[in-house]
Scaffold this motif. Structure first.
Motif, short mmCIF file in Angstrom:
data_model
loop_
_atom_site.label_atom_id
_atom_site.label_comp_id
_atom_site.label_asym_id
_atom_site.label_seq_id
_atom_site.Cartn_x
_atom_site.Cartn_y
_atom_site.Cartn_z
N GLU A 505 0.82 -1.21 0.00
CA GLU A 505 0.00 0.00 0.00
C GLU A 505 0.86 1.26 0.00
O GLU A 505 0.50 2.26 -0.62
CB GLU A 505 -0.92 -0.01 1.22
N ASP A 506 2.01 1.20 0.65
CA ASP A 506 2.87 2.37 0.73
C ASP A 506 3.49 2.74 -0.62
O ASP A 506 4.06 3.82 -0.78
CB ASP A 506 3.98 2.15 1.76
N ARG A 507 3.35 1.84 -1.61
CA ARG A 507 3.90 2.13 -2.94
C ARG A 507 2.82 2.60 -3.92
O ARG A 507 3.07 2.69 -5.12
CB ARG A 507 4.62 0.89 -3.50
N GLU A 542 -5.57 -4.07 -16.48
CA GLU A 542 -5.09 -3.48 -17.73
C GLU A 542 -4.64 -2.05 -17.47
O GLU A 542 -5.34 -1.27 -16.81
CB GLU A 542 -6.19 -3.49 -18.79
N ASN A 543 -3.50 -1.70 -18.02
CA ASN A 543 -3.04 -0.32 -17.96
C ASN A 543 -3.80 0.48 -19.00
O ASN A 543 -3.51 0.39 -20.19
CB ASN A 543 -1.53 -0.27 -18.22
N ARG A 544 -4.77 1.24 -18.57
CA ARG A 544 -5.64 1.97 -19.49
C ARG A 544 -5.32 3.45 -19.55
O ARG A 544 -6.13 4.24 -19.98
CB ARG A 544 -7.11 1.79 -19.10
N ASP A 557 4.15 8.17 -15.19
CA ASP A 557 3.98 6.87 -15.82
C ASP A 557 4.65 5.79 -14.98
O ASP A 557 5.81 5.90 -14.61
CB ASP A 557 4.58 6.89 -17.23
N GLY A 558 3.90 4.73 -14.67
CA GLY A 558 4.46 3.62 -13.90
C GLY A 558 4.48 3.82 -12.41
O GLY A 558 5.08 3.02 -11.69
N ALA A 559 3.85 4.86 -11.91
CA ALA A 559 3.90 5.15 -10.48
C ALA A 559 3.24 4.06 -9.65
O ALA A 559 3.61 3.86 -8.49
CB ALA A 559 3.23 6.50 -10.19
N ASN A 560 2.27 3.36 -10.22
CA ASN A 560 1.54 2.33 -9.48
C ASN A 560 1.74 0.95 -10.09
O ASN A 560 0.81 0.18 -10.27
CB ASN A 560 0.05 2.70 -9.44
#
Length: 861
Positions: A505-507, A542-544, A557-560
């Motif tokens: 969760e911290d990420r 899916e990365n939407r 981009d890619g933070a999660n």
């Protein structure tokens, strides 16, 4: 609409118009006067009604009054405390296309026009002619309208102008215009010089109101001609409530005396009272709003049953009511009435004992947003009873009057004419990927997703920014509806109930994601009948972010990244009071990322004592919340005992032979994080702590082909259930090809078939059943096994797939049955076509020894 401020306003306007119809004339070129047309007369009566009271007066800004606002207005028409608006930097920001500068200037201009509205409102009921002081104030007001209106007009027509420039400022403009209607009509009759201050102000008000039809630009042909029906279709800023409810379209049409605008609005309101679906979203009138399964979409294909869809329907009904008795009148058709009843019935499955499940709206993590409150759609029932009663039959009237009782919000006896199955039992919503269970004693809801659907949006700064897993098999269990209201504030956001996810969760980083997170797979389906049903889907996020929908993605981009790369086959089976959940093929596709993978059975409020046994038979007991933490390991990895826990009216059991991982439970008092979950919470007084009951399966880091099986049973009278899972449902298969269960007595068979052909045991006598294509299937047999009730759903909702064929060695007779060359029986279940594509279908057949079936296939609700 009119009704919100004065029920008599329209009637007054129509009466005045009728009295003057014979003498109302317009000059002809030759000097002759001719009577006004019916549309012209109706338009004038509607204008007169609009002047009686403020339009949507409940939106009138608070915290200010006409006297204090006027005291700040200088002789030059400037507000003395808004010098910043005159600065070079503000003027520069006005012309900048980008979001940040536009969002700086918008609130200041909104403030100016709200003050202008409030000052004008103070003159609405003033006797005419105005006094000398009022006349002087009106002159200052004209200058203010012109000055601040010219600033607003300079702004580029870009998407950051959404909200204030098309909702708030046009609303202030039309209310200012109609508050000053005597002066406005005198101007229009006298036609003074365009250079007069009054004429300039009038023209500015007309232009500001027109922004409701023009801002922001759509980037298509309708920008050149906004007064078209297509302007209000198939684009998130311009459909549903974003069109009919939040834009003051009707008063703008009346302010501009535009018959074409009223033509368009009548058609748009009429078209809004229709339904869409996955199969028809590109061709139906509305791409949002009511869906054919009885629920609704908003902001794309998000499962938002209330809020935007509800508001749009209310506005459409009110607008059509306001146009009654005019040339724009449109009575409701039978199809429209059927759509509305279908929606009203379906909406009750998304509320339990006056509380909403936290899966329907981006306000889901705003403290206090879930209730308790009345069923949101109750006001639609009230509108139908008030304004359209002459189009309802006696049974429909009884059902609408009893809606709060039928929804379970108040006690009472439902009318005998009402089908109770429309309100209680098990129901699958095939345009929402939702399985709902509702009874007077308990409520369960499984919120799935598919590639067809959108997830629940996140909105940094406006609402919840953490809706990462809301639609990923999120499973809720309620006895009074209040189980999650406080628990949400202390949730582990990577451990939502029912969800399989990588921990960390911290990420997580809060983001704006207007489309929400969906699945990479098209497989999601379910069936239901009575108090039985099942559903399943393939989970892989899916990365939407490249599919922007209503707004731009603003996170890095890619933070999660941790939310991606987990795949699982998840199915849910309901029989009576028990839900059995199966998971298979749980695999980490991105093992380079750290974090264990959990399947959370529940994460809810700890509200009372907890009792159970671990896999070794050791008793586990905890009292009500006392501030101390308790943690148990119920099943070690590889264990064989069947642990259980009972808490708050539900008993949870884990089936070890299908579960890979460690089963744990914790009871603790956690600090809440309401301020972090949603910006509006920072302005609320929220609890600092919450007591949490959490039960989960830890599959470990980087699982490959892991699985689980557990049951959740609503206990009778709140006491722990003594029935074991094996006595209710027996697991036949739990793998990536098929997840299937059968009741211990053999009368019920349910299966989610991912890969076909697939064969499964039909009963304990050795009979089998095969299915040729992926499907969700339920077979219910009568006590003597003579009658079969077969319910089937196509989880891919493929238009080219016309039927599901079932082959068995049991001889059958009835509709859709044929005998194959090898002597086996084939049952062909024909699937519905658009708009009902994806709807479960029920077919009744009999064994060859029974009486031949004469019934046609029925489509289950």
């Amino acid at each position: 609409m009119f009704r919100k401020t004065s029920n008599a306003r329209l009637a007054i306007g129509l009466l005045l118009a009728a009295m003057t119809f014979l003498t109302s004339c317009k000059p002809q070129d030759g000097g002759e006067a001719v009577p006004k047309t019916p549309k012209e007369v109706a338009l004038e009566s509607l204008r007169a009604g609009m002047a009686a009271a403020p339009y949507r007066g409940y939106k009138r800004p608070g915290g200010m009054d006409a006297k204090s606002a006027a005291a700040k207005l200088t002789a030059d028409g400037l507000f003395s405390d808004m010098e910043d608006v005159e600065s070079p930097s503000f003027q520069k920001d006005l012309l900048n296309n980008y979001a940040t500068p536009q969002r700086k200037v918008a609130p200041r201009l909104e403030l100016a026009f709200n003050r202008i509205w409030i000052i004008a409102e103070g003159l609405r009921s003033a006797p005419r002619p105005l006094s000398a002081d009022q006349t002087e104030l009106l002159a200052r007001l004209y200058r203010a309208i012109t000055h601040y209106g010219s600033l607003e007009a300079k702004r580029p027509n870009v998407s950051p102008r959404f909200h204030i420039s098309c909702f708030a400022i046009p609303l202030a403009a039309v209310n200012t215009y109609f508050a000053l209607l005597p002066e406005m009509e005198a101007l229009e009759a006298e036609k003074p010089s365009a250079e007069s201050e009054a004429a300039k102000a009038r023209d500015i008000l007309q232009a500001l109101g027109y922004q409701a039809w023009t801002v922001p630009a759509r980037g298509d042909a309708t920008d050149a001609d906004p007064v078209t029906v297509e302007r209000f279709r198939k684009e998130a800023f311009w459909v549903g409530a974003n069109a009919l409810t939040y834009r003051p379209l009707l008063p703008v049409a009346l302010m501009r005396r535009s018959q074409p605008m009223l033509d368009v609005l009548a058609e748009v309101a009429d078209g809004t009272l229709s339904a869409t679906s996955f199969a028809t979203v590109d061709t139906s009138f509305s791409s949002e709003g009511m869906t054919v399964d009885g629920a609704a979409w908003a902001h794309g294909r998000q499962n938002q049953v209330f809020a935007y869809p509800h508001d749009a329907l209310v506005s459409a009904l009110e607008m059509l009511h306001d146009l009654k008795g005019t040339p724009w009148e449109r009575p409701l058709t039978d199809d429209q009435m059927d759509c509305l009843f279908n929606y009203l019935r379906g909406s009750t499955w998304f509320s339990y004992k006056r509380v909403l499940p936290p899966v329907l709206d981006r306000q889901n993590m705003v403290h206090g947003s879930l209730g308790p409150a009345d069923l949101p759609t109750k006001d639609i029932a009230s509108l139908l009873l008030k304004d359209w009663k002459d189009q309802l039959d006696a049974d429909q009237i009884k059902e609408l009057e009893a809606l709060p009782t039928l929804a379970g919000e108040r006690s009472g006896t439902p009318p005998e004419s009402v089908d109770a199955g429309n309100y209680h039992g098990v129901r699958y919503f095939w345009n929402q990927d939702v399985l709902a269970v509702k009874s007077p004693t308990h409520y369960m809801l499984v919120n799935m997703c598919s590639k067809r659907s959108d997830g629940l949006e996140s909105a940094v700064g406006a609402a919840s920014a953490w809706n990462f897993f809301t639609d990923d098999g999120h499973t809720l269990f309620c006895r009074d509806g209040r189980e999650y209201i406080q628990a949400i504030g202390a949730w582990n956001l990577t451990a939502l109930p029912g969800v399989t996810a990588r921990q960390g969760e911290d990420r997580l980083t809060p983001i704006n994601n207007w489309r929400g997170f969906g699945s990479s797979h098209n497989f999601a389906g379910g069936v239901s009948r009575g108090d039985t049903g099942c559903a399943g889907f393939v989970f892989e996020k899916e990365n939407r972010w490249d599919k922007q929908g209503a707004g731009a993605y603003e996170g890095p981009d890619g933070a999660n990244a941790i939310i991606y790369g987990i795949k699982a086959y998840k199915a849910f089976f309901v029989a009576g009071r028990t839900l059995l959940a199966l998971g298979a093929g749980i695999t980490d596709l991105m093992p380079e990322l750290p974090g264990e993978v959990w399947t959370t059975i529940n994460q809810t409020s700890w509200r009372g004592p907890v009792a159970g046994r671990d896999a070794q038979g050791t008793d586990l007991v905890a009292g009500p919340p006392d501030g101390n933490r308790v943690e148990w390991t119920l099943l070690d990895k590889g264990g064989t005992g069947s642990p259980s826990l009972s808490h708050d009216g539900f008993t949870y059991r884990v089936i070890p032979e299908f579960t890979t991982g460690t089963v744990r439970a914790s009871l603790d008092r956690r600090p809440t994080k309401w301020d972090k979950l949603a910006e509006p919470n920072k302005r609320k007084k929220t609890p600092a702590e919450a007591d949490i009951f959490q039960l989960w399966i830890d599959h470990g880091a980087h699982p490959q082909d892991a699985g689980y099986a557990y049951t959740v049973t609503a206990d009778d009278d709140g006491t722990p259930s003594t029935a074991s899972s094996e006595e209710n449902l027996v697991v036949l298969s739990n793998d990536k090809k098929m997840q299937a269960v059968r009741s211990a007595d053999g009368r019920l068979l349910m299966a989610v078939i991912y890969e076909a052909p697939a064969t499964l045991p039909l009963d304990s006598q050795g009979h089998t059943l095969s299915v040729e294509t992926p499907a969700v299937l339920m077979i219910e047999k009568s006590a003597d096994a003579a009658e079969w009730i077969v319910t089937v759903n196509d989880p891919g909702q493929l238009a080219e797939k016309k039927a599901v064929r079932i082959i068995t060695d049991v001889p059958l007779e009835g509709e859709g049955v044929s005998v194959l060359p090898d002597g086996k029986t084939q049952l062909e279940v024909r699937l519905p076509e658009a708009p009902l594509l994806g709807k479960p279908v029920t077919l009744r057949v009999r064994s060859a020894e029974g009486t031949p079936n004469s019934q046609s296939p029925e489509v289950s609700r």
